[in-house]
Design an enzyme around this catalytic site. Structure first.
Site, PDB file in Angstrom:
ATOM      1  N   GLN A   1       0.363   1.309  -9.621  1.00  0.00           N
ATOM      2  CA  GLN A   1       0.260   0.298 -10.677  1.00  0.00           C
ATOM      3  C   GLN A   1      -1.137  -0.317 -10.578  1.00  0.00           C
ATOM      4  O   GLN A   1      -1.451  -1.010  -9.614  1.00  0.00           O
ATOM      5  CB  GLN A   1       1.350  -0.750 -10.496  1.00  0.00           C
ATOM      6  CG  GLN A   1       2.753  -0.178 -10.706  1.00  0.00           C
ATOM      7  CD  GLN A   1       3.822  -1.066 -10.110  1.00  0.00           C
ATOM      8  OE1 GLN A   1       3.789  -1.355  -8.932  1.00  0.00           O
ATOM      9  NE2 GLN A   1       4.770  -1.493 -10.932  1.00  0.00           N
TER      10      GLN A   1
ATOM     11  N   HIS B   1      -4.269  -4.986  -4.332  1.00  0.00           N
ATOM     12  CA  HIS B   1      -4.798  -4.020  -3.374  1.00  0.00           C
ATOM     13  C   HIS B   1      -4.273  -2.646  -3.796  1.00  0.00           C
ATOM     14  O   HIS B   1      -3.071  -2.473  -3.977  1.00  0.00           O
ATOM     15  CB  HIS B   1      -4.321  -4.369  -1.960  1.00  0.00           C
ATOM     16  CG  HIS B   1      -4.916  -3.541  -0.873  1.00  0.00           C
ATOM     17  ND1 HIS B   1      -4.790  -3.889   0.467  1.00  0.00           N
ATOM     18  CD2 HIS B   1      -5.629  -2.382  -0.889  1.00  0.00           C
ATOM     19  CE1 HIS B   1      -5.404  -2.979   1.216  1.00  0.00           C
ATOM     20  NE2 HIS B   1      -5.906  -2.043   0.397  1.00  0.00           N
TER      21      HIS B   1
ATOM     22  N   HIS C   1      -2.626   0.714  -4.008  1.00  0.00           N
ATOM     23  CA  HIS C   1      -1.596   1.342  -3.176  1.00  0.00           C
ATOM     24  C   HIS C   1      -0.701   2.231  -4.039  1.00  0.00           C
ATOM     25  O   HIS C   1      -0.571   2.025  -5.242  1.00  0.00           O
ATOM     26  CB  HIS C   1      -0.751   0.298  -2.447  1.00  0.00           C
ATOM     27  CG  HIS C   1      -0.051  -0.675  -3.335  1.00  0.00           C
ATOM     28  ND1 HIS C   1      -0.702  -1.715  -3.973  1.00  0.00           N
ATOM     29  CD2 HIS C   1       1.258  -0.773  -3.691  1.00  0.00           C
ATOM     30  CE1 HIS C   1       0.172  -2.414  -4.681  1.00  0.00           C
ATOM     31  NE2 HIS C   1       1.371  -1.856  -4.537  1.00  0.00           N
TER      32      HIS C   1
ATOM     33  N   HIS D   1       3.185   3.780  -4.302  1.00  0.00           N
ATOM     34  CA  HIS D   1       4.583   3.762  -3.874  1.00  0.00           C
ATOM     35  C   HIS D   1       5.075   5.194  -3.811  1.00  0.00           C
ATOM     36  O   HIS D   1       4.899   5.961  -4.771  1.00  0.00           O
ATOM     37  CB  HIS D   1       5.443   2.989  -4.873  1.00  0.00           C
ATOM     38  CG  HIS D   1       5.120   1.537  -4.950  1.00  0.00           C
ATOM     39  ND1 HIS D   1       5.769   0.580  -4.202  1.00  0.00           N
ATOM     40  CD2 HIS D   1       4.201   0.862  -5.695  1.00  0.00           C
ATOM     41  CE1 HIS D   1       5.282  -0.615  -4.487  1.00  0.00           C
ATOM     42  NE2 HIS D   1       4.327  -0.470  -5.392  1.00  0.00           N
TER      43      HIS D   1
END
Length: 207
Positions: free
Chosen positions: A116, A127, A129, A131
């Site tokens: 996202q 930050h 990242h 999932h």
């Protein structure tokens, strides 16, 4: 990093469980063990199960499905465009390996990988990242319900704050909070599984 992988240098030298973590199985970890920041939050060694040159993988405080983990850049930057080419390559190669790991470890048959990028895309931790969620038949009646389930938890944010008008929770927030011991145990199991799946000398990519 991709050039390094193609050169024949063992990828395990770039993506490895850090020595400080290999023997960590409980709360009695060394104070020298690796830790990184995920946005403003410090992620302790007991939560981390693999580290690459510029990324790290860690267990989830509130997983949507069993095995839902996160892969983040070591450098704290909010947007995908902020990453260098080397960091982008490393992040996705790390996610590929971690996906292979959790799909096998949690007996999944597919994977959802979600990034996202920005608040309007649902990002709540500033930050970069990814999932990584192992999926299996029947975990949601309709595939997109994995996101709808998250929205059901949108009444309040952690800490009791009310969400802004129209704001819905995303993969960063809509999870049952686990204990430190639960997270440490899962990280230890994934650490061991990673070493078994990707032993020293393993080449880049899923195996």
């Amino acid at each position: 990093m991709l050039a390094i992988a193609r050169s024949g240098i063992p990828y395990s030298r770039q993506f490895q469980v850090p020595r400080a973590l290999q023997a960590v199985t409980d709360a009695s970890m060394s104070s020298q063990a690796d830790s990184y920041f995920f946005g403003p939050w410090k992620i302790g060694a007991h939560e981390i199960f693999a580290i690459s040159q510029t990324s790290f993988a860690f267990v989830n405080l509130k997983p949507v499905v069993p095995g839902h983990v996160l892969v983040s850049s070591k450098r704290v930057v909010p947007r995908f465009a902020d990453l260098s080419a080397e960091e982008v390559t490393d992040l996705w190669l790390t996610a590929q390996r971690v996906g292979n790991l959790v799909e096998n470890h949690f007996q999944g048959t597919s994977l959802t990988l979600t990034l996202q990028d920005g608040p309007q895309a649902g990002q709540t931790v500033p930050h970069v990242h990814i999932h990584v969620l192992p999926r299996r038949s029947g975990d949601f009646e309709k595939n997109d319900e994995v996101y709808d389930t998250i929205d059901e938890h949108s009444k309040t944010l952690p800490g009791g704050d009310e969400p802004a008008a129209g704001k819905k929770l995303d993969l960063d927030l809509a999870r049952r909070e686990r204990t430190r011991d639960e997270m440490a145990a899962e990280a230890a199991a994934l650490r061991a599984a990673y070493m078994a799946m990707f032993p020293p000398g393993a080449t880049a990519g899923a195996e």
